[in-house]
Design a protein around this motif. Sequence first.
Motif, PDB file in Angstrom:
ATOM      1  N   ALA A  16       0.824  -1.215   0.000  1.00  0.00           N
ATOM      2  CA  ALA A  16       0.000   0.000   0.000  1.00  0.00           C
ATOM      3  C   ALA A  16       0.856   1.264   0.000  1.00  0.00           C
ATOM      4  CB  ALA A  16      -0.935   0.005   1.201  1.00  0.00           C
ATOM      5  N   GLY A  17       0.581   2.134  -0.972  1.00  0.00           N
ATOM      6  CA  GLY A  17       1.318   3.388  -1.099  1.00  0.00           C
ATOM      7  C   GLY A  17       2.540   3.292  -1.985  1.00  0.00           C
ATOM      8  N   THR A  18       2.905   2.044  -2.360  1.00  0.00           N
ATOM      9  CA  THR A  18       4.072   1.828  -3.225  1.00  0.00           C
ATOM     10  C   THR A  18       3.674   1.163  -4.531  1.00  0.00           C
ATOM     11  OG1 THR A  18       5.529   1.585  -1.299  1.00  0.00           O
ATOM     12  CG2 THR A  18       6.346   0.727  -3.389  1.00  0.00           C
ATOM     13  N   THR A  19       2.952   0.048  -4.436  1.00  0.00           N
ATOM     14  CA  THR A  19       2.537  -0.669  -5.648  1.00  0.00           C
ATOM     15  C   THR A  19       1.025  -0.653  -5.849  1.00  0.00           C
ATOM     16  OG1 THR A  19       2.623  -2.742  -4.387  1.00  0.00           O
ATOM     17  CG2 THR A  19       4.545  -2.184  -5.749  1.00  0.00           C
ATOM     18  N   VAL A  20       0.267  -0.530  -4.754  1.00  0.00           N
ATOM     19  CA  VAL A  20      -1.191  -0.409  -4.855  1.00  0.00           C
ATOM     20  C   VAL A  20      -1.656   0.695  -3.912  1.00  0.00           C
ATOM     21  CG1 VAL A  20      -1.502  -2.868  -5.424  1.00  0.00           C
ATOM     22  CG2 VAL A  20      -1.634  -2.131  -3.028  1.00  0.00           C
ATOM     23  N   ASP A  21      -2.929   1.082  -4.032  1.00  0.00           N
ATOM     24  CA  ASP A  21      -3.548   2.047  -3.117  1.00  0.00           C
ATOM     25  C   ASP A  21      -2.787   3.371  -3.090  1.00  0.00           C
ATOM     26  OD1 ASP A  21      -4.973   3.383  -1.166  1.00  0.00           O
ATOM     27  OD2 ASP A  21      -4.458   2.012   0.465  1.00  0.00           O
ATOM     28  N   PHE A  22      -2.908   4.132  -4.157  1.00  0.00           N
ATOM     29  CA  PHE A  22      -2.279   5.450  -4.268  1.00  0.00           C
ATOM     30  C   PHE A  22      -2.645   6.281  -3.042  1.00  0.00           C
ATOM     31  CE2 PHE A  22      -1.221   9.603  -5.621  1.00  0.00           C
ATOM     32  CZ  PHE A  22      -0.467   9.545  -6.782  1.00  0.00           C
ATOM     33  N   GLY A  23      -1.622   6.775  -2.346  1.00  0.00           N
ATOM     34  CA  GLY A  23      -1.847   7.588  -1.160  1.00  0.00           C
ATOM     35  C   GLY A  23      -2.012   6.786   0.118  1.00  0.00           C
ATOM     36  N   CYS A  24      -1.986   5.448  -0.002  1.00  0.00           N
ATOM     37  CA  CYS A  24      -2.105   4.571   1.174  1.00  0.00           C
ATOM     38  C   CYS A  24      -3.325   4.968   2.001  1.00  0.00           C
ATOM     39  CB  CYS A  24      -0.827   4.649   2.009  1.00  0.00           C
ATOM     40  SG  CYS A  24      -0.583   3.266   3.143  1.00  0.00           S
ATOM     41  N   GLU A  25      -4.486   4.988   1.364  1.00  0.00           N
ATOM     42  CA  GLU A  25      -5.683   5.523   2.002  1.00  0.00           C
ATOM     43  C   GLU A  25      -6.424   4.522   2.879  1.00  0.00           C
ATOM     44  OE1 GLU A  25      -7.982   7.179  -1.193  1.00  0.00           O
ATOM     45  OE2 GLU A  25      -6.807   9.032  -1.203  1.00  0.00           O
ATOM     46  N   ALA A  26      -6.396   3.234   2.523  1.00  0.00           N
ATOM     47  CA  ALA A  26      -7.201   2.244   3.248  1.00  0.00           C
ATOM     48  C   ALA A  26      -6.887   2.204   4.742  1.00  0.00           C
ATOM     49  CB  ALA A  26      -7.038   0.863   2.614  1.00  0.00           C
ATOM     50  N   PRO A  27      -5.607   2.051   5.144  1.00  0.00           N
ATOM     51  CA  PRO A  27      -5.347   1.948   6.588  1.00  0.00           C
ATOM     52  C   PRO A  27      -5.578   3.245   7.347  1.00  0.00           C
ATOM     53  CG  PRO A  27      -3.285   1.900   5.349  1.00  0.00           C
ATOM     54  CD  PRO A  27      -4.385   1.822   4.350  1.00  0.00           C
ATOM     55  N   VAL A  28      -5.395   4.376   6.691  1.00  0.00           N
ATOM     56  CA  VAL A  28      -5.583   5.660   7.379  1.00  0.00           C
ATOM     57  C   VAL A  28      -7.009   5.778   7.896  1.00  0.00           C
ATOM     58  CG1 VAL A  28      -5.626   8.164   7.109  1.00  0.00           C
ATOM     59  CG2 VAL A  28      -3.786   6.844   6.080  1.00  0.00           C
ATOM     60  N   GLY A  29      -7.960   5.507   7.022  1.00  0.00           N
ATOM     61  CA  GLY A  29      -9.367   5.603   7.411  1.00  0.00           C
ATOM     62  C   GLY A  29      -9.729   4.632   8.518  1.00  0.00           C
ATOM     63  N   ALA A  30      -9.170   3.416   8.454  1.00  0.00           N
ATOM     64  CA  ALA A  30      -9.478   2.402   9.462  1.00  0.00           C
ATOM     65  C   ALA A  30      -8.964   2.817  10.836  1.00  0.00           C
ATOM     66  CB  ALA A  30      -8.884   1.057   9.051  1.00  0.00           C
ATOM     67  N   PHE A  31      -7.758   3.357  10.901  1.00  0.00           N
ATOM     68  CA  PHE A  31      -7.201   3.779  12.183  1.00  0.00           C
ATOM     69  C   PHE A  31      -7.962   4.984  12.736  1.00  0.00           C
ATOM     70  CE2 PHE A  31      -3.140   1.659  10.755  1.00  0.00           C
ATOM     71  CZ  PHE A  31      -3.204   0.654  11.703  1.00  0.00           C
ATOM     72  N   MET A  32      -8.289   5.928  11.883  1.00  0.00           N
ATOM     73  CA  MET A  32      -9.016   7.107  12.344  1.00  0.00           C
ATOM     74  C   MET A  32     -10.369   6.699  12.909  1.00  0.00           C
ATOM     75  SD  MET A  32      -8.042   9.922   9.397  1.00  0.00           S
ATOM     76  CE  MET A  32      -8.873  11.289  10.228  1.00  0.00           C
ATOM     77  N   LYS A  33     -11.037   5.738  12.257  1.00  0.00           N
ATOM     78  CA  LYS A  33     -12.344   5.277  12.721  1.00  0.00           C
ATOM     79  C   LYS A  33     -12.219   4.564  14.063  1.00  0.00           C
ATOM     80  CE  LYS A  33     -16.307   2.449  11.296  1.00  0.00           C
ATOM     81  NZ  LYS A  33     -16.880   1.614  10.200  1.00  0.00           N
ATOM     82  N   ALA A  34     -11.214   3.699  14.214  1.00  0.00           N
ATOM     83  CA  ALA A  34     -11.041   2.940  15.454  1.00  0.00           C
ATOM     84  C   ALA A  34     -10.750   3.863  16.634  1.00  0.00           C
ATOM     85  CB  ALA A  34      -9.917   1.918  15.292  1.00  0.00           C
ATOM     86  N   PHE A  35      -9.916   4.872  16.430  1.00  0.00           N
ATOM     87  CA  PHE A  35      -9.592   5.798  17.520  1.00  0.00           C
ATOM     88  C   PHE A  35     -10.777   6.715  17.822  1.00  0.00           C
ATOM     89  CE2 PHE A  35      -5.367   4.252  17.138  1.00  0.00           C
ATOM     90  CZ  PHE A  35      -4.717   4.584  18.316  1.00  0.00           C
ATOM     91  N   GLU A  36     -11.530   7.081  16.803  1.00  0.00           N
ATOM     92  CA  GLU A  36     -12.725   7.902  17.014  1.00  0.00           C
ATOM     93  C   GLU A  36     -13.726   7.162  17.892  1.00  0.00           C
ATOM     94  OE1 GLU A  36     -15.220  11.071  16.912  1.00  0.00           O
ATOM     95  OE2 GLU A  36     -13.294  11.061  15.874  1.00  0.00           O
ATOM     96  N   GLN A  37     -13.878   5.862  17.659  1.00  0.00           N
ATOM     97  CA  GLN A  37     -14.806   5.050  18.453  1.00  0.00           C
ATOM     98  C   GLN A  37     -14.384   5.002  19.921  1.00  0.00           C
ATOM     99  OE1 GLN A  37     -14.669   1.318  16.308  1.00  0.00           O
ATOM    100  NE2 GLN A  37     -16.324   1.899  14.923  1.00  0.00           N
TER     101      GLN A  37
END
Length: 271
Positions: A16-37
């Motif tokens: 993620a962020g190197t070969t797939v997922d431009f901007g490495c977006e998938a994990p960012v959203g997951a962590f932000m959601k978990a900490f928000e909860q």
Amino acid sequence: MINEENRVSCVVFDWAGTTVDFGCEAPVGAFMKAFEQEGLPVSEAEARGPMGLPKRDHVRELLKLERVSALFAEKYGRAWTEEDVDRIYAASVPALMAVLKDYCEPIPGVVETVAELRRMGLKIGSTTGYTKEMMDIVAPGAAARGYAPDSLVTPDETGAGRPAPYMIFRNMEKLGVYPPANVVKAGDTLADVREGKNAGVWSVGIIEGSSELGLSRDECAALSTTERVDRFAAVRDRFYGAGADFVIDRITELPKLIEQINKLKSHQETK
């Protein structure tokens, strides 16, 4: 004349962020959601800070942030513990698993670059901060879109993720390549750079599409020339500060960089 045995024989990519997922977006959203909860909101910049580490370690590093530690103590009346790390990590997993299938698209230039590297005779390895369960979603999705490395190693397989070098060593073992001086590690985070340095291989940072840059494909494309130069320069400095041997703007520059490394190795051999 370059001695064939003294040439780069393998590139180990991050995912993620190197070969797939431009901007490495998938994990960012997951962590932000978990900490928000948990009542512990973190910014996108904070969430990206430890990117590249195994995901449980990522949660721990976020809790170590002075602001987040203080917020935790204020909310819960105590300091956080490893039980809290486990709980927040567990909350992040389903959030991440639910979206991974939508973030398997190869970053522009990846498929063509990997094909060129293979024409040059190189083997393609890969390491990640994702677990095997997560990669069981990402790897097939990427393969269906044209990107499939020769080897994939996850932190579960070695018992330790970045910045430890063991995933790179396991790739080398699987692919039958050595010494480390004939291997390039390419990634988009400071953890990737440190992983490569700790393994004794050539460590390369890639800016475009990276978590360090922190921009989506559209946001990156919308940068003015001045903004692009400034943003890329800041990321380049951070990569070099982490110990990178080389930093390139985009993945398509990697074949020429490897030719440069081969010439450098040949020059060292003739000294």
